[in-house]
Design a protein around this motif. Structure first.
Motif, short mmCIF file in Angstrom:
data_model
loop_
_atom_site.label_atom_id
_atom_site.label_comp_id
_atom_site.label_asym_id
_atom_site.label_seq_id
_atom_site.Cartn_x
_atom_site.Cartn_y
_atom_site.Cartn_z
N PHE A 104 45.11 -60.48 34.04
CA PHE A 104 44.26 -59.30 33.94
C PHE A 104 44.85 -58.09 34.67
O PHE A 104 44.17 -57.09 34.88
CB PHE A 104 42.87 -59.61 34.54
N ASN A 105 46.12 -58.19 35.07
CA ASN A 105 46.76 -57.10 35.81
C ASN A 105 46.65 -55.77 35.04
O ASN A 105 47.19 -55.66 33.94
CB ASN A 105 48.23 -57.43 36.08
N PRO A 106 45.97 -54.77 35.61
CA PRO A 106 45.78 -53.51 34.88
C PRO A 106 46.94 -52.53 35.03
O PRO A 106 46.91 -51.45 34.42
CB PRO A 106 44.51 -52.94 35.53
N SER A 107 47.95 -52.88 35.84
CA SER A 107 49.05 -51.95 36.11
C SER A 107 50.30 -52.34 35.32
O SER A 107 50.95 -53.34 35.63
CB SER A 107 49.39 -51.94 37.61
N PRO A 108 50.67 -51.55 34.31
CA PRO A 108 51.86 -51.88 33.52
C PRO A 108 53.15 -51.70 34.30
O PRO A 108 54.15 -52.36 34.01
CB PRO A 108 51.79 -50.91 32.35
N GLU A 109 53.14 -50.82 35.29
CA GLU A 109 54.33 -50.57 36.11
C GLU A 109 53.92 -50.54 37.58
O GLU A 109 53.92 -49.49 38.22
CB GLU A 109 54.99 -49.25 35.72
N PRO A 110 53.57 -51.68 38.15
CA PRO A 110 53.06 -51.70 39.53
C PRO A 110 54.06 -51.25 40.58
O PRO A 110 53.67 -50.82 41.66
CB PRO A 110 52.66 -53.16 39.74
N ALA A 111 55.36 -51.33 40.27
CA ALA A 111 56.38 -50.92 41.24
C ALA A 111 56.82 -49.47 41.06
O ALA A 111 57.79 -49.03 41.67
CB ALA A 111 57.60 -51.85 41.16
N ALA A 112 56.11 -48.70 40.24
CA ALA A 112 56.54 -47.35 39.88
C ALA A 112 56.71 -46.44 41.09
O ALA A 112 57.57 -45.54 41.08
CB ALA A 112 55.55 -46.73 38.90
N ALA A 113 55.94 -46.65 42.14
CA ALA A 113 56.04 -45.80 43.32
C ALA A 113 57.41 -45.90 43.98
O ALA A 113 57.81 -45.01 44.75
CB ALA A 113 54.96 -46.18 44.34
N TYR A 114 58.14 -46.98 43.68
CA TYR A 114 59.46 -47.20 44.30
C TYR A 114 60.61 -47.04 43.30
O TYR A 114 61.72 -47.47 43.59
CB TYR A 114 59.49 -48.57 44.98
N TYR A 115 60.34 -46.44 42.18
CA TYR A 115 61.44 -46.13 41.26
C TYR A 115 62.42 -45.18 41.92
O TYR A 115 62.04 -44.33 42.73
CB TYR A 115 60.91 -45.48 39.98
N LEU A 116 63.68 -45.32 41.55
CA LEU A 116 64.70 -44.39 42.04
C LEU A 116 64.38 -42.98 41.54
O LEU A 116 63.71 -42.81 40.51
CB LEU A 116 66.07 -44.84 41.56
N PRO A 117 64.85 -41.95 42.26
CA PRO A 117 64.51 -40.57 41.89
C PRO A 117 64.83 -40.22 40.44
O PRO A 117 64.16 -39.37 39.84
CB PRO A 117 65.35 -39.74 42.86
N THR A 118 65.82 -40.87 39.87
CA THR A 118 66.22 -40.55 38.49
C THR A 118 65.38 -41.29 37.45
O THR A 118 65.52 -41.05 36.26
CB THR A 118 67.70 -40.90 38.27
N SER A 119 64.52 -42.21 37.91
CA SER A 119 63.71 -43.00 36.99
C SER A 119 62.39 -42.29 36.68
O SER A 119 61.90 -41.50 37.47
CB SER A 119 63.43 -44.38 37.57
N LYS A 120 61.82 -42.61 35.54
CA LYS A 120 60.55 -42.04 35.14
C LYS A 120 59.55 -43.15 34.84
O LYS A 120 59.90 -44.17 34.25
CB LYS A 120 60.71 -41.13 33.92
#
Length: 270
Positions: free
Chosen positions: A94-110
């Motif tokens: 039931f995880n509602p977050s498709p990208e739970p690690a998004a806060a730690y993406y590298l600066p060049t990532s979207k």
């Protein structure tokens, strides 16, 4: 490797320092039922959040009940741990977050989408089966420290694993040991990074150790005025963890060694 690794080593350093000062130990008594207090708050949020399914809320309540009955997993039996894994496995669906690690993406990532607050913020541990954490509560009658709360502060790219050390019960009448409102916070500081190609995994590098104190006397006061920050010139690989579930109030992670941690969002205690 658990994300809280090195906690036991650092706690020994604190304990040795206190013994050198004739067991003048800092502390704040751990408030009971922290998980219940936090869950009551989170439930109020969930009741207004239609994205949280009824079954997911039931599973979350089961995890909180298990946390209460096993003292955050520190007193869990094999049956308890197996039940926790089963509940976590179902809740992860039931995880509602498709990208739970998004806060730690590298600066060049979207990021193409994440929860409103995401991983960033402060979290309190309410259940774990990681031995490097559960072993911290194995204190004897003459222990120089008492484990308080355990948490994590996620301030991208930094991740600080926070452990609260309190005064042992036997030292309550010692002079110069600090007031009941004194404490030391031990922080094992890491740098986290993630990528959209693996949006649920955070890789860690160790940065150093920090010790902070809060109190009007004793070691807590000393550390309050003179916090300790130990950081080397280079960072080193420290492992990684997968985010199995992340919503506005709860986060569940699994280390690459297979240990679980259930956390509730809590901005109050550190």
């Amino acid at each position: 490797m658990h994300t809280y690794l090195l906690a036991s080593v650092a706690s020994l350093l604190i304990g040795e320092g206190v013994s050198f000062q004739h067991k003048q130990r800092i502390a704040q008594q751990r408030r009971p039922s922290d998980s219940s207090r936090l869950f009551e708050t989170s439930t109020a949020v969930e009741n207004n959040d239609t994205s949280v399914s009824t079954r997911a809320m039931e599973l979350k309540r089961e995890l909180i009940a298990l946390s209460e009955s096993t003292n955050r997993g520190f007193r869990a039996s094999r049956v308890d741990r197996n039940q926790a894994k089963k509940t976590i496995s179902e809740l992860a669906k039931f995880n509602p977050s498709p990208e739970p690690a998004a806060a730690y993406y590298l600066p060049t990532s979207k990021s193409s989408g994440s929860s409103a607050k995401g991983l960033a913020g402060k979290w309190t541990l309410v259940y774990t089966d990681a031995p490097d954490i559960t072993s911290l509560d194995a204190t004897g009658p003459l222990s120089t420290a008492k484990l308080g709360r355990v948490g994590q502060q996620c301030d991208p790219p930094r991740i600080a694993n926070v452990i609260e050390w309190t005064k042992p019960d036997w030292a309550s009448d010692l002079p110069f040991s600090g007031s009941e409102n004194s404490r030391v916070l031990q922080k094992v500081v890491c740098e986290g990074s993630a990528s959209p190609s693996n949006p649920s995994t955070v890789d860690l590098k160790i940065l150093g150790l920090e010790l902070e104190g809060e109190g009007d006397s004793g070691p807590a006061s000393i550390l309050g005025n003179n916090p300790v920050k130990l950081q080397g010139p280079l960072s080193a690989p420290f492992g990684k963890f997968d985010i199995l579930y992340l919503d506005e109030t709860m986060r569940i992670t699994k280390t690459y060694q297979g240990f679980y941690a259930v956390n509730l969002r809590d901005d109050e205690w550190f």
